[in-house]
Design a protein around this motif. Structure first.
Motif, mmCIF file in Angstrom:
data_model
loop_
_atom_site.group_PDB
_atom_site.id
_atom_site.type_symbol
_atom_site.label_atom_id
_atom_site.label_comp_id
_atom_site.label_asym_id
_atom_site.label_seq_id
_atom_site.Cartn_x
_atom_site.Cartn_y
_atom_site.Cartn_z
ATOM 1 N N GLU A 1 23.174 -12.299 0.109
ATOM 2 C CA GLU A 1 22.311 -11.290 0.745
ATOM 3 C C GLU A 1 22.088 -10.101 -0.179
ATOM 4 N N LEU B 1 13.274 -8.937 -1.984
ATOM 5 C CA LEU B 1 12.592 -8.898 -0.689
ATOM 6 C C LEU B 1 11.988 -7.519 -0.436
ATOM 7 N N ASN B 2 12.709 -6.486 -0.860
ATOM 8 C CA ASN B 2 12.229 -5.113 -0.689
ATOM 9 C C ASN B 2 10.977 -4.850 -1.521
ATOM 10 N N SER C 1 19.524 -10.914 -2.765
ATOM 11 C CA SER C 1 18.209 -11.112 -2.143
ATOM 12 C C SER C 1 17.534 -9.802 -1.779
ATOM 13 N N ASP D 1 7.998 -13.090 -0.636
ATOM 14 C CA ASP D 1 8.238 -13.854 0.587
ATOM 15 C C ASP D 1 9.595 -14.542 0.490
ATOM 16 N N GLU D 2 10.102 -15.018 1.628
ATOM 17 C CA GLU D 2 11.475 -15.530 1.682
ATOM 18 C C GLU D 2 11.677 -16.761 0.794
ATOM 19 N N GLU D 3 10.674 -17.626 0.729
ATOM 20 C CA GLU D 3 10.827 -18.832 -0.096
ATOM 21 C C GLU D 3 10.903 -18.472 -1.576
ATOM 22 N N THR D 4 10.014 -17.584 -2.017
ATOM 23 C CA THR D 4 10.033 -17.144 -3.417
ATOM 24 C C THR D 4 11.355 -16.450 -3.737
ATOM 25 N N ALA D 5 11.791 -15.583 -2.818
ATOM 26 C CA ALA D 5 13.052 -14.854 -3.030
ATOM 27 C C ALA D 5 14.213 -15.825 -3.150
ATOM 28 N N ARG D 6 14.247 -16.842 -2.299
ATOM 29 C CA ARG D 6 15.341 -17.814 -2.320
ATOM 30 C C ARG D 6 15.373 -18.563 -3.648
#
Length: 292
Positions: free
Chosen positions: A106, A113-114, A109, A118-123
């Motif tokens: 977390e 994210l901030n 991440s 998007d969540e997929e790219t961040a992951r």
């Protein structure tokens, strides 16, 4: 003033004073940093290194003067500060000052994210950085439960995942054991291999002399001397004013030259290994001459 594309950072007459203090932490500082370079910042406590770093990242706003990133002055609006923090990342001396999420995953991440990923790219980005910095074995652990060296790895990953142009490291090896110091130095080498401009505050002149493209000596909020490690370390008066001793390999090399044990040359060894190679070469040359 016309911007030269080679300069990623330009500081122009920058001054800053902390509230309640009379002495300036930065006093008309002038500085340019070349894109993709490795720069060691050195000087005693209170010389202005950390304050300058905080100004570069927009955490502190100069009282006067300006700082340009990629030729553009820092704007102290929400958008302007998000922009500069996407380009300039800072890893503090104490990683606890910047780690606050429940788990390591977390934590890494949060920044990307901030910035709006998007969540997929961040992951995908986080997984790549975790693998690259060898964080996988402790990625699900609480950040506060890690060792000092592991926290430093996570703090670097925090910034690296955002693909900064400039990475600032304030005493990255402080309080680390030799094994984690080597690991952090290896990570730093990878950063420069990616073309990231790395600014590092350090008191270790042997490491700075071996690693840096340039050394910046700071004293009383100003740049005392900036140049190649060879040029800066040859200026013994400037080193003394900054409270520093010459690198040990340089002192040994000069002593060997004075005693006639090594050939006089304008090329200075940057590391102990390089000095050993010079000695071995000289020894081979002597043996060859004796055969003749």
């Amino acid at each position: 003033m016309e911007h030269n594309e080679n300069w990623v950072i330009e500081a122009q007459d920058v001054s800053f004073t902390y509230e309640g203090n009379e002495e300036k932490a930065l006093d008309g500082l002038e500085l340019k940093i070349r894109r993709g370079s490795r720069v060691a910042f050195m000087g005693g406590n209170g010389s202005g290194k950390s304050t300058f770093f905080l100004c570069l990242n927009g955490i502190r706003k100069p009282d006067s003067g300006r700082i340009c990133i990629d030729g553009k002055p820092i704007e102290y609006t929400r958008k302007g500060l998000l922009d500069v923090r996407g380009k300039v990342g800072i890893v503090f001396q104490e990683p606890d000052n910047q780690l606050f999420s429940a788990s390591v995953y977390e934590e890494i991440s949060f920044g990307i994210l901030n910035l709006g990923a998007d969540e997929e790219t961040a992951r995908e980005e986080v997984d790549q950085v975790i693998g690259e910095l060898e964080i996988t074995p402790f990625k699900d652990r609480p950040a506060h439960a890690l060792s000092g060296g592991q926290k430093k790895q996570v703090a670097i990953a925090d910034i690296l995942v955002m693909h900064p142009e400039v990475m600032i490291l304030d005493e990255p090896a402080a309080a680390l054991d030799p094994a984690h110091t080597r690991k952090v130095h290896q990570i730093v080498d990878r950063l420069t291999g990616k073309g990231i401009t790395v600014l590092m505050a350090t008191h270790d002149i042997d490491y700075a002399y071996r690693w840096a493209d340039e050394i910046v000596l700071m004293h009383e909020g100003r740049v005392l001397r900036q140049g190649t490690p060879e040029a800066v370390c040859a200026d013994r008066a400037a080193l003394r004013e900054a409270g520093l001793e010459p690198p040990s390999v340089l002192r040994l090399w000069e002593c060997l030259q004075d005693k006639g044990m090594i050939s006089r040359t304008d090329r200075h060894p940057r590391s102990t290994d390089e000095l050993i190679r010079m000695l071995e070469r000289d020894d081979t040359d002597v043996q060859n001459k004796e055969r003749i």
